[in-house]
Scaffold this motif. Structure first.
Motif, short mmCIF file in Angstrom:
data_model
loop_
_atom_site.label_atom_id
_atom_site.label_comp_id
_atom_site.label_asym_id
_atom_site.label_seq_id
_atom_site.Cartn_x
_atom_site.Cartn_y
_atom_site.Cartn_z
N ASP A 155 -19.26 1.23 -31.63
CA ASP A 155 -18.99 -0.04 -30.96
C ASP A 155 -19.18 0.07 -29.45
OD1 ASP A 155 -18.38 -1.09 -33.45
OD2 ASP A 155 -16.20 -1.04 -33.15
N THR A 156 -18.75 1.19 -28.88
CA THR A 156 -18.90 1.40 -27.44
C THR A 156 -20.37 1.46 -27.06
OG1 THR A 156 -16.79 2.58 -27.32
CG2 THR A 156 -18.35 2.95 -25.52
N MET A 157 -21.14 2.22 -27.81
CA MET A 157 -22.58 2.33 -27.53
C MET A 157 -23.25 0.96 -27.63
SD MET A 157 -23.39 5.51 -26.83
CE MET A 157 -25.11 5.71 -27.19
N MET A 158 -22.92 0.19 -28.65
CA MET A 158 -23.52 -1.13 -28.83
C MET A 158 -23.08 -2.08 -27.72
SD MET A 158 -25.33 -0.64 -31.49
CE MET A 158 -25.68 -2.02 -32.55
N SER A 159 -21.84 -1.98 -27.28
CA SER A 159 -21.34 -2.84 -26.20
C SER A 159 -22.05 -2.55 -24.89
CB SER A 159 -19.83 -2.67 -26.03
OG SER A 159 -19.16 -3.14 -27.16
N ILE A 160 -22.25 -1.28 -24.60
CA ILE A 160 -22.97 -0.90 -23.38
C ILE A 160 -24.38 -1.46 -23.43
CG2 ILE A 160 -23.98 1.04 -22.10
CD1 ILE A 160 -21.42 2.63 -22.90
N ARG A 161 -25.04 -1.28 -24.54
CA ARG A 161 -26.39 -1.81 -24.70
C ARG A 161 -26.41 -3.33 -24.53
NH1 ARG A 161 -28.52 -2.33 -30.38
NH2 ARG A 161 -27.22 -4.14 -30.11
N ASP A 162 -25.49 -4.02 -25.19
CA ASP A 162 -25.45 -5.48 -25.12
C ASP A 162 -25.15 -5.96 -23.70
OD1 ASP A 162 -25.97 -5.47 -27.83
OD2 ASP A 162 -23.92 -5.99 -28.42
N ALA A 163 -24.29 -5.24 -22.99
CA ALA A 163 -23.97 -5.62 -21.61
C ALA A 163 -25.20 -5.49 -20.72
CB ALA A 163 -22.84 -4.75 -21.07
N LEU A 164 -25.94 -4.40 -20.88
CA LEU A 164 -27.15 -4.22 -20.08
C LEU A 164 -28.18 -5.31 -20.37
CD1 LEU A 164 -27.53 -0.35 -20.26
CD2 LEU A 164 -27.10 -1.72 -18.21
N VAL A 165 -28.35 -5.64 -21.63
CA VAL A 165 -29.28 -6.71 -21.99
C VAL A 165 -28.82 -8.04 -21.42
CG1 VAL A 165 -30.21 -8.01 -23.95
CG2 VAL A 165 -30.17 -5.53 -24.04
N GLY A 166 -27.52 -8.32 -21.49
CA GLY A 166 -26.97 -9.55 -20.95
C GLY A 166 -27.16 -9.66 -19.44
N ILE A 167 -26.91 -8.57 -18.73
CA ILE A 167 -27.10 -8.55 -17.28
C ILE A 167 -28.56 -8.80 -16.94
CG2 ILE A 167 -27.11 -7.03 -15.25
CD1 ILE A 167 -24.56 -5.70 -16.49
N THR A 168 -29.45 -8.15 -17.66
CA THR A 168 -30.88 -8.32 -17.41
C THR A 168 -31.31 -9.75 -17.67
OG1 THR A 168 -31.31 -6.01 -17.97
CG2 THR A 168 -33.18 -7.51 -18.05
#
Length: 123
Positions: free
Chosen positions: A67-80
């Protein structure tokens, strides 16, 4: 007098490109991590006292890590995505304002400042 702010859309786009690269790298790292994690699912064992005690905690930690790995990925995509969207908005606003200024300049050249023929100044 108010402060001036300068925005360089090309620079922000370049930074957004770097964010996209980081997002791609995070996505790749997440996929690799999950691929490497899968074979370890049976490490606590499937039967016996140790498996009984260790497996629930191991599964919880495994899920938290995923979940942590997926959240980090999703946050980066959202910021971008948000950054790229804001760059587009800035460019569209800038372009519309430049077009409006150019249109007004054409009207002044055609009709003068007072709107009458000849354009000999203000009233």
């Amino acid at each position: 007098m108010g402060q001036r702010y300068y925005v360089d859309p090309q620079r922000i786009e370049a930074l957004a490109g770097q964010l996209e690269e980081i997002g791609t790298l995070a996505r790749s790292m997440t996929e690799e991590f999950l691929d490497e994690l899968a074979p370890t699912v049976r490490w606590p064992g499937t039967e016996g006292e140790f498996a009984e005690k260790a497996k629930p905690q191991e599964q919880k930690e495994r899920q938290t890590t995923k979940d942590t790995m997926m959240s980090i990925r999703d946050a980066l995509v959202g910021i971008t995505d948000a950054t790229v969207s804001q760059v587009r908005l800035m460019k569209n606003t800038r372009d519309a304002n430049i077009e409006d200024i150019e249109q007004n300049n054409r009207e002044i050249d055609t009709h003068g400042l007072d709107g009458g023929p000849g354009g000999h100044g203000r009233r």
